[in-house]
Structure formats: structure tokens, C-alpha cells
Design an enzyme around this catalytic site. Structure first.
Site, PDB file in Angstrom:
ATOM      1  N   HIS A  28     -13.773  -7.640   3.004  1.00 10.13           N
ATOM      2  CA  HIS A  28     -14.903  -8.583   2.881  1.00 10.13           C
ATOM      3  C   HIS A  28     -14.306  -9.814   2.217  1.00 10.13           C
ATOM      4  O   HIS A  28     -15.112 -10.824   2.377  1.00 10.13           O
ATOM      5  CB  HIS A  28     -15.926  -7.726   1.630  1.00 10.13           C
ATOM      6  CG  HIS A  28     -16.450  -6.480   2.152  1.00 10.13           C
ATOM      7  ND1 HIS A  28     -16.340  -5.174   1.613  1.00 10.13           N
ATOM      8  CD2 HIS A  28     -17.255  -6.199   3.392  1.00 10.13           C
ATOM      9  CE1 HIS A  28     -16.903  -4.594   2.146  1.00 10.13           C
ATOM     10  NE2 HIS A  28     -17.415  -5.040   3.302  1.00 10.13           N
ATOM     11  N   LYS A  51     -28.419   4.557   2.159  1.00  9.34           N
ATOM     12  CA  LYS A  51     -26.991   4.890   1.787  1.00  9.34           C
ATOM     13  C   LYS A  51     -26.701   5.437   0.631  1.00  9.34           C
ATOM     14  O   LYS A  51     -27.329   4.780  -0.535  1.00  9.34           O
ATOM     15  CB  LYS A  51     -26.268   3.537   1.953  1.00  9.34           C
ATOM     16  CG  LYS A  51     -25.588   3.416   3.316  1.00  9.34           C
ATOM     17  CD  LYS A  51     -24.704   2.327   3.510  1.00  9.34           C
ATOM     18  CE  LYS A  51     -24.145   1.858   4.875  1.00  9.34           C
ATOM     19  NZ  LYS A  51     -23.014   1.035   4.986  1.00  9.34           N
ATOM     20  N   ARG A 101     -15.204  -6.216  12.934  1.00  3.11           N
ATOM     21  CA  ARG A 101     -14.022  -5.349  12.985  1.00  3.11           C
ATOM     22  C   ARG A 101     -13.840  -4.931  14.128  1.00  3.11           C
ATOM     23  O   ARG A 101     -14.017  -5.766  15.201  1.00  3.11           O
ATOM     24  CB  ARG A 101     -14.173  -4.345  12.031  1.00  3.11           C
ATOM     25  CG  ARG A 101     -14.181  -4.901  10.533  1.00  3.11           C
ATOM     26  CD  ARG A 101     -14.625  -3.736   9.640  1.00  3.11           C
ATOM     27  NE  ARG A 101     -15.571  -3.030   9.975  1.00  3.11           N
ATOM     28  CZ  ARG A 101     -16.200  -1.774   9.384  1.00  3.11           C
ATOM     29  NH1 ARG A 101     -15.319  -1.204   8.923  1.00  3.11           N
ATOM     30  NH2 ARG A 101     -17.506  -1.536   9.879  1.00  3.11           N
ATOM     31  N   SER A 142     -15.676   0.552   3.651  1.00  2.38           N
ATOM     32  CA  SER A 142     -15.802   0.991   2.184  1.00  2.38           C
ATOM     33  C   SER A 142     -15.689   2.774   2.101  1.00  2.38           C
ATOM     34  O   SER A 142     -15.182   3.207   1.266  1.00  2.38           O
ATOM     35  CB  SER A 142     -17.061   0.669   1.758  1.00  2.38           C
ATOM     36  OG  SER A 142     -17.017  -0.921   1.600  1.00  2.38           O
TER      37      SER A 142
HETATM   38  N1  COA Z   1     -13.560  -5.689   5.937  1.00  2.00           N
HETATM   39  C1  COA Z   1     -13.959  -4.326   5.684  1.00  2.00           C
HETATM   40  N2  COA Z   1     -14.968  -3.605   5.765  1.00  2.00           N
HETATM   41  C2  COA Z   1     -15.942  -4.083   6.413  1.00  2.00           C
HETATM   42  C3  COA Z   1     -16.060  -5.570   6.778  1.00  2.00           C
HETATM   43  C4  COA Z   1     -14.860  -6.107   6.549  1.00  2.00           C
HETATM   44  N3  COA Z   1     -14.834  -7.582   6.816  1.00  2.00           N
HETATM   45  N4  COA Z   1     -17.215  -5.730   7.275  1.00  2.00           N
HETATM   46  C5  COA Z   1     -17.873  -4.736   7.283  1.00  2.00           C
HETATM   47  N5  COA Z   1     -17.177  -3.685   6.555  1.00  2.00           N
HETATM   48  C6  COA Z   1     -17.654  -2.368   6.499  1.00  2.00           C
HETATM   49  C7  COA Z   1     -18.449  -2.120   4.947  1.00  2.00           C
HETATM   50  O1  COA Z   1     -17.316  -1.671   4.304  1.00  2.00           O
HETATM   51  C8  COA Z   1     -19.170  -0.830   5.440  1.00  2.00           C
HETATM   52  O2  COA Z   1     -18.529   0.411   5.329  1.00  2.00           O
HETATM   53  P1  COA Z   1     -19.259   1.750   5.201  1.00  2.00           P
HETATM   54  O3  COA Z   1     -20.308   1.929   6.290  1.00  2.00           O
HETATM   55  O4  COA Z   1     -18.284   2.684   5.313  1.00  2.00           O
HETATM   56  O5  COA Z   1     -19.843   1.588   3.910  1.00  2.00           O
HETATM   57  C9  COA Z   1     -19.476  -1.004   6.871  1.00  2.00           C
HETATM   58  O6  COA Z   1     -18.631  -2.144   7.331  1.00  2.00           O
HETATM   59  C10 COA Z   1     -21.080  -1.911   7.202  1.00  2.00           C
HETATM   60  O7  COA Z   1     -21.386  -2.276   5.962  1.00  2.00           O
HETATM   61  P2  COA Z   1     -21.974  -3.567   5.376  1.00  2.00           P
HETATM   62  O8  COA Z   1     -21.371  -4.885   5.979  1.00  2.00           O
HETATM   63  O9  COA Z   1     -22.101  -3.524   3.845  1.00  2.00           O
HETATM   64  O10 COA Z   1     -23.317  -3.505   6.232  1.00  2.00           O
HETATM   65  P3  COA Z   1     -24.404  -2.706   6.159  1.00  2.00           P
HETATM   66  O11 COA Z   1     -24.648  -2.026   7.313  1.00  2.00           O
HETATM   67  O12 COA Z   1     -24.448  -1.754   4.815  1.00  2.00           O
HETATM   68  O13 COA Z   1     -25.808  -3.406   5.568  1.00  2.00           O
HETATM   69  C11 COA Z   1     -26.970  -5.581   6.183  1.00  2.00           C
HETATM   70  C12 COA Z   1     -26.008  -4.794   6.649  1.00  2.00           C
HETATM   71  C13 COA Z   1     -26.995  -5.643   4.711  1.00  2.00           C
HETATM   72  C14 COA Z   1     -27.102  -6.839   6.958  1.00  2.00           C
HETATM   73  C15 COA Z   1     -28.210  -4.812   6.792  1.00  2.00           C
HETATM   74  O14 COA Z   1     -28.660  -3.297   6.608  1.00  2.00           O
HETATM   75  C16 COA Z   1     -29.840  -5.241   6.410  1.00  2.00           C
HETATM   76  O15 COA Z   1     -30.019  -6.525   6.773  1.00  2.00           O
HETATM   77  N6  COA Z   1     -30.519  -4.711   5.490  1.00  2.00           N
HETATM   78  C17 COA Z   1     -31.630  -5.143   4.847  1.00  2.00           C
HETATM   79  C18 COA Z   1     -32.614  -4.471   5.648  1.00  2.00           C
HETATM   80  C19 COA Z   1     -33.070  -5.305   6.998  1.00  2.00           C
HETATM   81  O16 COA Z   1     -33.507  -6.484   7.151  1.00  2.00           O
HETATM   82  N7  COA Z   1     -33.349  -4.320   7.930  1.00  2.00           N
HETATM   83  C20 COA Z   1     -33.366  -4.999   9.196  1.00  2.00           C
HETATM   84  C21 COA Z   1     -32.217  -5.469   9.955  1.00  2.00           C
HETATM   85  S1  COA Z   1     -32.834  -6.070  11.517  1.00  2.00           S
END
Ligand code: COA
Length: 165
Positions: A22, A46, A96, A134
Site C-alpha cells: 500500500h 470484513k 497485484r 493484509s
Molecule cells: N499491496 C499489498 N496488498 C494490497 C495491495 C498492494 N498494493 N493492494 C491491495 N492489497 C490487498 C489488501 O491488503 C487487501 O487484502 P485482504 O483482502 O487480505 O485484506 C486486498 O488487497 C484488497 O483490499 P483493499 O485494497 O483494502 O480493498 P477492499 O477490497 O477491502 O476495498 C474498496 C475496496 C474500498 C475500494 C471497496 O470495497 C469500496 O469501494 N467500498 C465502498 C462501498 C462501495 O462503494 N461499494 C460499491 C463498489 S462498486
């Protein structure tokens, strides 16, 4: 001559906890944008290890060197609604492995359908963090494995405290 940089972007996520992956995405996006808002989504689907406040603290400590160019926030509800209230038109996401693509593709398109003025920009994750997530970090830390290569020192210490026997 006017700046050609886009002033503001948002980097949303769960950040439970923030990893070096991140941090790499956030710092690289500062080469493109003047200011970045890192926003923690309060995602009821989550089960988080760290509270929102703990995650905010870990985020803030991770970016002490660039604190004037990054701000931190939290939100519930739709990401595009949050973007509108903050007047942000660009979402930054890291890509990724191939497995990320389909999910990110869906998110980006759905967000664009909801608000066509809001775009998503993807940065390729640094190869050292290609398979870091994560959840994986938490799983290894819970079993008392060493994750210091993948997270900043203060995050490593927070994980050690959480999983202290
Ligand atoms: N390096 C390491 N890990 C990474 C990474 C990177 N560059 N990019 C993403 N990840 C990992 C995270 O650690 C996370 O791991 P986990 O699932 O094991 O916890 C995973 O990838 C994805 O997590 P994150 O990037 O935090 O995204 P998310 O899927 O939890 O949430 C949002 C994504 C916030 C964009 C989305 O849920 C959202 O928009 N929510 C709001 C509600 C909404 O608008 N919904 C409609 C969407 S169309």
C-alpha cells in the site's frame, strides 16, 4: 504555466493493516497527484483485526515524511458518494496478481456507471509486493511468523502486540 498535475486523488481500502505494498502505491501516486486522501472504508463484511482508529494511527505513522501531501479519512457507504462530498474525481488502486484484475475491473466500471465523472487509475504493484495481502500478513503474524519484510516496523510491532500469547 499552469500545473499539469491533477491536484487530488483518493486511495481507498480496508488497510487492516497497511502493508509495504500500500505504501508503495501511495508514494508513487504522489508523483502524479499533488495531494492524496487515504480513506479507510468501514466495511461491515470484513472482520477487522485493527479498529478504525488503530488503522488510522498506523497509516499516519507510515507517512510521517510526506504528511503535508497526504490526508487521512474514513467513510461508510458508497465510495463515489464520499468522492463527491470531497470533490475528488480520481480513485487510485493497486493491481497485484492477475486475480485482482476482475474484481478491480468490476469496481471501476460500477463506480463509473454510478458517476461517470469519477475515474479509476491503476498502478502496478511493485514486484516485491505482488503476493502480499493484509490477510496473509495477519495469518503469518497470528502463527508468530516473521512479517517484518512486508510491513513497516510500527505495523510489525502492532501485529506482535495483537498476537502476543
Ligand atoms: N499491496 C499489498 N496488498 C494490497 C495491495 C498492494 N498494493 N493492494 C491491495 N492489497 C490487498 C489488501 O491488503 C487487501 O487484502 P485482504 O483482502 O487480505 O485484506 C486486498 O488487497 C484488497 O483490499 P483493499 O485494497 O483494502 O480493498 P477492499 O477490497 O477491502 O476495498 C474498496 C475496496 C474500498 C475500494 C471497496 O470495497 C469500496 O469501494 N467500498 C465502498 C462501498 C462501495 O462503494 N461499494 C460499491 C463498489 S462498486
Amino acid at each position: 504555466m499552469p500545473s499539469t498535475k491533477k491536484p487530488l486523488a483518493i486511495y481507498p481500502g480496508t488497510f487492516d493493516p497497511i502493508t509495504n505494498g500500500h505504501i508503495d502505491i501511495a508514494l508513487r501516486s504522489l508523483n502524479i497527484f499533488d495531494h492524496l486522501v487515504i480513506a479507510i472504508v468501514n466495511n461491515p463484511n470484513k472482520q477487522a483485526l485493527f479498529s478504525i482508529q488503530e488503522r488510522l494511527d498506523l497509516l499516519q505513522n507510515s507517512f510521517a515524511d510526506v504528511h503535508d501531501r497526504i490526508s487521512f479519512d474514513t467513510f461508510d457507504g458508497l465510495l463515489v458518494d464520499f468522492c463527491r462530498t470531497k470533490n475528488i474525481s480520481c480513485i487510485v488502486r493497486g493491481l497485484r496478481a492477475v486475480a485482482d484484475f476482475e474484481y478491480e475491473f468490476q469496481l471501476a466500471h460500477m463506480n463509473k456507471r454510478i458517476d461517470p465523472k469519477i475515474d479509476t487509475m491503476f498502478l502496478m504493484t511493485d514486484e516485491r509486493n505482488f503476493y502480499v495481502s493484509s490477510s496473509l500478513i495477519k495469518e503469518v503474524a497470528a502463527l508468530h511468523g516473521d512479517v517484518e519484510e512486508f510491513v513497516p516496523d510500527h505495523v510489525n510491532q502492532a501485529l506482535v502486540r495483537k498476537f502476543k500469547p
